[in-house]
Motif scaffolding. Structure first.
Motif, PDB file in Angstrom:
ATOM      1  N   THR B 160     -15.978  17.063  58.167  1.00  0.00           N
ATOM      2  CA  THR B 160     -17.081  17.959  58.476  1.00  0.00           C
ATOM      3  C   THR B 160     -18.024  18.048  57.286  1.00  0.00           C
ATOM      4  O   THR B 160     -18.813  18.972  57.173  1.00  0.00           O
ATOM      5  N   PHE B 341     -11.098  17.450  66.985  1.00  0.00           N
ATOM      6  CA  PHE B 341     -10.827  18.893  67.022  1.00  0.00           C
ATOM      7  C   PHE B 341     -11.472  19.628  65.848  1.00  0.00           C
ATOM      8  O   PHE B 341     -11.665  20.827  65.901  1.00  0.00           O
ATOM      9  N   GLU B 342     -11.779  18.896  64.758  1.00  0.00           N
ATOM     10  CA  GLU B 342     -12.422  19.543  63.605  1.00  0.00           C
ATOM     11  C   GLU B 342     -13.768  20.142  63.973  1.00  0.00           C
ATOM     12  O   GLU B 342     -14.205  21.109  63.364  1.00  0.00           O
ATOM     13  N   ILE B 343     -14.439  19.534  64.929  1.00  0.00           N
ATOM     14  CA  ILE B 343     -15.791  20.006  65.211  1.00  0.00           C
ATOM     15  C   ILE B 343     -15.917  20.611  66.598  1.00  0.00           C
ATOM     16  O   ILE B 343     -16.981  21.053  66.982  1.00  0.00           O
ATOM     17  N   ALA B 344     -14.810  20.646  67.355  1.00  0.00           N
ATOM     18  CA  ALA B 344     -14.891  21.155  68.718  1.00  0.00           C
ATOM     19  C   ALA B 344     -14.880  22.680  68.733  1.00  0.00           C
ATOM     20  O   ALA B 344     -14.204  23.310  67.930  1.00  0.00           O
ATOM     21  N   HIS B 345     -15.654  23.267  69.642  1.00  0.00           N
ATOM     22  CA  HIS B 345     -15.607  24.711  69.833  1.00  0.00           C
ATOM     23  C   HIS B 345     -14.420  25.080  70.705  1.00  0.00           C
ATOM     24  O   HIS B 345     -13.843  26.149  70.581  1.00  0.00           O
TER      25      HIS B 345
END
Lengths: 402, 366
Positions: B160, B341-345
């Motif tokens: 990220t 998953f690091e950037i998923a809401h």
């Protein structure tokens, strides 16, 4: 002809080297050949098989990491490379694309010079009236150290009319010999560099064209770069290449003069060389493979220390900034959220809320979450809630009557 | 070009790419990007346009926000060729001394920017997603050196993170900017600007490459760029979470069903996208269905829909930079460590073959 294929060692995986917190997992940073460079190798191998020459791999980086890769390429599933060079020097570390292009171009220049010089010497010996014994002796030494193509001198039984052998047998005049040697020399100077379109770690796609530009400067004449090549036909005898490439939506068929730099698109598929071309190819080949990577430092390639590595890089990478994960992340089956609106309430002398339906409460103290769970206000985030939040659709659960 | 007197270099330049007499959208976007930087430093935005029979096209950059256009109209520039284009742009740079020069980070922009940057002896930062003006502090053996008001050239880094690239000691600061990261300015014909013709000087070497054929091949339009909802498929569709091999066609058809329902139910544009891994796998089952035009990511489309649903996509950096500006990201993956998953809401660690039918069911209102 000299076919120089460039490759870069990149971290084995770019997807898993970072933890969720953004920390590099160094132990997973195995170095492998950049996947796009296999296409370059495939194209270079096709050139070798169709027109002949010496297939040379060249790379830059720590030799301890890169030499094993070079050594593995001699026995690639294809015919394999003939020679490999690693440009390795602490001073080359930290190079941006400009400094990389300069260094790699210096390496290519040296590879070409090493191959051109003996032929130049040979020509001046013939011009100076050297005797056949002297010439054969010089050629045999060069041939055994892999520095002369079969066309000039060969001990292969299938090749009877290489230039110097024919001259020694009196089948060629001195003028005819010189003409043939000069034409071999011209061909050697018309090398081709083959590179991948980009790397998986940097992704800039700049190195190929910049190497061409750097070589132009050192060469004193422009060396074309042909990027995103999908197919090509190379003609070393007249020093041209015809390529098909695609720049976005722009399709182009171009004819370029050699030497040149190609970058090979992932869409490239190598063809099968014709029988006729393969026979001619043998004349451009060299005696055998040199099965060990040669390591050159900055001094070996005569690189200007102010133009390599970090010192020679116009760009500087500033400190990285973590832009962070999304503010609110909800994991189905894990995250605790409010199942309904929760009015302001007090617990152990502290007040909380109010919370809207769907608010993530994972960051609240443990006892507060337990308290809300007991009241039935908080539960685990479900797929149904996700669908409702994302699409604004409430899933209607139909009660089946017995 | 390196100089002790970097103060001489002024203005933010934009190399304009055009097709069929129109500036391409990413060019209009980087004019807006240049505008935002130039305004901070009271500099001008200068657009360069190369080609043949340019006509009124030379005024277009002004309508989209440039203050000045330098154009070169010559029959030898009819088709794009790296060498003559490099020569002209480099000559302009050396004579006019711009402070910064922006290209679009597409195939042509990368091709040209690379040679121009090397020839003009300056740095190149590729694939930018944002531009800022910042001071840069370098710690040298001679002590701390501050370079005020540099172009902070921002590109994605691992995870990220973003990295800022600076070109402190050389000018111009050359960058390529990825499409889809800046909003173009509205076209305004009332805007005025200076339009200057440039006379080219070519050498024989510039024509070492000759054009045998050159034509634009229109790609099938997918409308991915302006879709409000994108359902994207990755290689994860090959197996379910138990490891059983599945026909990827199943997932494809469910994804199509889902976008159809979204269109019907909400009246918004919804499309199916794909990761590079899935497209390059060239699966027989998906032949003609999942094509290159559907690719989201660094080498494909940059998208920013309201909802992006990533199904079986691990989320390599190259994919993430193409979709991480989506407003809501839903990720379904059986691997809890998938970088997506690091950037998923919204994260669903689970089987897409179970999750997808539930989405469809919910939208059908069954």
């Amino acid at each position: 002809m000299l076919i120089i294929t460039l490759f870069k060692g990149v971290p084995a995986r770019t997807t898993r080297v970072v933890t969720i917190g953004g920390v590099l997992k160094r132990e997973e940073m195995d170095i492998v050949m950049n996947p796009h460079d296999f296409k370059a190798l495939e194209a270079a191998d096709y050139i070798k098989r169709s027109v002949g020459g010496k297939l040379i791999a060249l790379t830059m980086g720590p030799d301890v990491k890169l030499s094993p890769i070079v050594n593995s390429l001699f026995d690639a599933p294809i015919e394999g490379i003939d020679e490999g060079y690693v440009l390795s020097d602490r001073r080359m570390a930290g190079a941006d694309t400009w400094a990389t292009a300069y260094t790699v171009a210096k390496g290519i220049r040296k590879v070409v010079d090493v191959h051109v010089r003996p032929v130049e010497t040979l020509i001046s010996m013939v011009e100076g009236g050297a005797g056949t014994d002297e010439l054969i002796g010089y050629c045999r030494e060069l041939y055994n150290s892999n520095m002369l193509p079969n066309a000039i001198y060969s001990e292969l039984p299938t090749i009877r009319n290489s230039t110097v052998t024919a001259f020694a047998k009196g089948e060629l005049t001195r003028e005819e010999t010189l003409r043939r040697l000069r034409s071999s020399l011209e061909e050697l100077r018309r090398f081709v560099v083959v590179a991948g379109i980009k790397t998986t770690d940097g992704e800039t796609g700049s190195t190929g064209p910049q190497v061409a530009e750097a070589l132009s400067e050192m060469n004193g004449g422009t060396i074309p770069s042909l990027t995103y090549v999908r197919d090509f036909d190379i003609h070393p005898e007249d020093g041209t290449i015809i390529v098909e490439r695609k720049l976005g939506d722009l399709f182009q068929r171009l004819r370029s003069r050699l030497p040149c730099v190609l970058t090979i698109s992932p869409e490239y598929r190598s063809r099968v060389p014709s029988v006729r071309s393969r026979k001619a190819a043998l004349l451009r080949n060299y005696r055998c493979k040199v099965r060990r990577a040669t390591i050159w430092n900055a001094g070996d390639i005569d690189a200007d220390p102010s133009k390599i590595g970090l010192a020679g890089s116009p760009t500087i990478v500033g400190p990285g900034v973590d832009v962070g994960a999304p503010q609110v992340r909800k994991l189905v089956g894990v995250t605790k959220v409010c199942l309904r609106r929760v009015e302001r309430f007090s617990l152990d002398g502290k007040t909380y809320g109010p919370f809207e339906r769907g608010t993530k409460v994972d960051d609240l103290p443990h006892e507060v979450i337990e308290y809300l769970e007991e009241r039935g206000d908080v539960g685990t985030f479900t797929l149904e809630m996700l669908i409702e939040e994302v699409f604004g659709v409430k899933r209607v659960v139909v009660e089946r009557s017995g | 070009m390196s100089s002790n007197d970097l103060g001489d270099y002024r203005d933010v330049w934009v190399y304009c790419e055009h097709v069929d007499g129109e500036l391409i959208r990413p060019t209009r976007e980087i004019i807006a990007a240049a505008r935002s930087v130039a305004d901070l430093l009271s500099m001008r935005v200068v657009a360069i346009v190369l080609g043949y029979n340019l006509g009124d096209l030379v005024k277009e950059p002004v309508y989209y926000g440039a203050d000045k256009v330098i154009y070169c109209d010559d029959h030898r520039l009819k088709d794009y060729l790296t060498l003559p284009y490099t020569s002209i742009v480099s000559d302009m740079v050396i004579k006019e001394r711009p402070w910064a020069l922006l290209f679009v980070a597409n195939e042509m922009g990368r091709d040209l920017a690379s040679r121009v940057a090397y020839r003009t002896l300056t740095g190149l930062a590729a694939d930018l997603i944002d531009l800022k003006v910042e001071d840069f502090v370098a710690y040298t053996p001679q002590g701390k050196v501050t370079y005020p008001n540099l172009l902070a050239q921002i590109r994605p880094d691992f995870g990220t993170r973003i990295a800022k690239i600076f070109t402190p000691r050389h000018r111009p600061q050359i960058s390529s900017v990825r499409p889809g990261n800046f909003k173009e300015l509205p076209r305004d014909e009332r805007r005025n600007g200076e339009v200057v013709r440039w006379e080219p000087r070519f050498s024989d070497d510039d024509f070492k490459v000759e054009v045998l054929e050159s034509r634009y091949e229109r790609r099938k339009e997918t409308g991915l760029e302006d879709a409000k909802v994108i359902v994207s498929l990755g290689l994860g569709i090959l197996r379910d979470s138990k490891g059983t091999v599945r026909n990827p066609r199943e997932a494809y058809e469910m994804a199509q069903e889902l976008v159809k329902l979204i269109r019907e139910r909400f009246g918004v544009k919804a499309e199916v996208g794909a990761s590079r891994a899935l497209i390059y796998a060239e699966l027989k089952e998906l032949e003609g269905l999942v094509t290159k035009e559907m690719q989201v990511g660094q080498t494909g489309k940059t998208v920013a829909p309201d909802v992006y649903i990533a199904l079986g996509i691990s989320g390599a950096l190259q994919h993430k930079v193409g979709m991480n500006r989506s407003k809501k990201i839903v990720a379904v993956n059986s691997d809890p460590n998938a970088p997506i998953f690091e950037i998923a809401h919204y994260c669903v660690v689970g089987d897409l073959y179970e999750v997808l039918p539930k989405f469809i069911e919910a939208l059908r209102g069954e």
